[in-house]
Design an enzyme around this catalytic site. Structure first.
Site, short mmCIF file in Angstrom:
data_model
loop_
_atom_site.label_atom_id
_atom_site.label_comp_id
_atom_site.label_asym_id
_atom_site.label_seq_id
_atom_site.Cartn_x
_atom_site.Cartn_y
_atom_site.Cartn_z
N GLY A 86 0.91 -1.17 0.08
CA GLY A 86 -0.07 0.01 -0.11
C GLY A 86 0.78 1.14 -0.17
O GLY A 86 2.13 1.34 0.22
N ASP A 126 5.19 -1.91 -2.23
CA ASP A 126 5.51 -3.29 -2.69
C ASP A 126 5.70 -2.89 -4.34
O ASP A 126 6.68 -3.68 -4.80
CB ASP A 126 4.58 -4.10 -2.69
CG ASP A 126 2.93 -3.78 -2.72
OD1 ASP A 126 2.85 -2.68 -3.25
OD2 ASP A 126 1.96 -4.64 -2.91
#
Ligand SMILES: [Zn+2]
Length: 333
Positions: A86, A126
């Protein structure tokens, strides 16, 4: 920002604890940057979504401790690298939000992890972490420009431009929120028709559920695989039913992957990378991607870019996040 040591090579003696906070899975392992591989067992568990951020953090610390306990010389670990599923703050110390787990907003995750393991820690989202992992460990480190697109529970991405991770003002690399259909379904961001709302693990599962509930009988394989329980449908079942040529599932996959191809074509036209790498759980269904994604991509690619940009699938078997998180500790801010 660049890889430390001036020579563009990471220091060769560092051992790093790598943590991957995914929306559905957590993973922890020790990476030897000199040997360029994971040197401990990879400790994995489901993300305890119902326990919110604090339960997830606790579970991840336990995973990290388990990885350390299985390693012969834990005292040699120099730092912790964190991949978070996120967006994170511009200084990459705090989480901004998780679309999958509640109460992450504002959590100072770097400090929490640093305290828990008594080691310096660094973090990034990520998409950026995976782009870094793919670039360095996926056989692309001689390339100056790489675009990485991840298709898993959601859709993420990251860009290496001029051998540096490109962050814009902090939030660059969100191809999941390219709008592909302004009249499309509601996205987790509150808008309609983002790529992620039609082509991601959750979106494909949702469309499979809708097909089942419609009751038109155009998805017999999906009915069998899910035992006619809409809540049991996942993206893998929709792919399987697509292989069996259930008309509804073929239509879902065709629409999802052609929209993904349009986004990748547009991204390549904007960035002119030498390589675009696709990774994430869904891309491991290579037959589906060859048939419904690559065919559209080849057809739609601007002629100038056809000869310039390679399209590849990740060869890191899902370890790009752990490897990239470890390498993050070598990247200068
Ligand atoms: Zn969105």
């Amino acid at each position: 920002m660049g890889i430390r040591a001036g020579s563009s090579e990471p220091r060769t003696d560092d051992l790093v604890l790598a943590l991957d906070f995914g929306g559905t899975k957590l993973a922890a392992a020790i990476v030897d940057l000199g040997q360029e591989k994971i040197v401990s067992p990879v400790v994995r568990q489901q993300t305890p979504v119902s326990e919110g951020a604090s339960g997830t953090l606790k579970a991840m610390i336990a995973c990290g401790q388990q990885a350390l306990a299985a390693f012969e010389q834990p005292e040699r670990i120099k730092a912790v690298g964190i991949s978070f599923g996120g967006p994170v703050s511009n200084d990459r110390k705090r989480v901004l939000l998780s679309n999958h787990v509640s109460n992450w907003d504002g959590v100072p995750l770097v400090d929490e992890i640093s305290q828990a393991f008594q080691l310096p820690a660094v973090m990034d989202n990520d998409g950026n972490v995976a782009a870094l992992g793919e670039w360095w460990f996926g056989g692309h480190r001689l390339m100056d420009n790489l675009a990485y697109i991840q298709i898993s529970t959601g859709v993420g991405g990251g860009f290496i431009l001029n051998r540096q991770l490109y962050r814009g003002s902090g939030l660059a690399g969100e191809p999941g929120h390219y709008i592909v259909d302004v009249n499309g379904p509601l996205c987790s961001c509150g808008r309609h028709g983002c790529l992620e709302s039609v082509c991601s693990g959750w979106a494909i599962a949702r469309q499979g559920r809708e097909a089942l509930l419609k009751g038109s009988g155009s998805c017999p394989t999906l009915i069998r695989l899910s035992q006619n329980k809409p809540e049991a449908v996942n993206a893998a079942m929709v792919f399987e039913a697509c292989r069996a040529l259930d008309p509804d599932c073929v239509a879902i996959v065709q629409s999802a992957l052609s929209n993904l191809a349009f986004m990748v074509v547009n991204l390549i036209t904007c960035l002119d990378p030498q390589v675009a790498v696709l990774g994430g759980g869904l891309t491991r269904s290579r037959d589906i991607f060859e048939k419904y994604f690559m065919s559209v991509l080849v057809e739609q690619m601007h002629p100038f870019f056809k000869e310039r940009c390679r399209i590849e699938f990740s060869a890191l078997n899902g370890n790009e996040l752990l490897l990239g998180a470890a390498l993050l500790t070598q990247v200068q801010a």
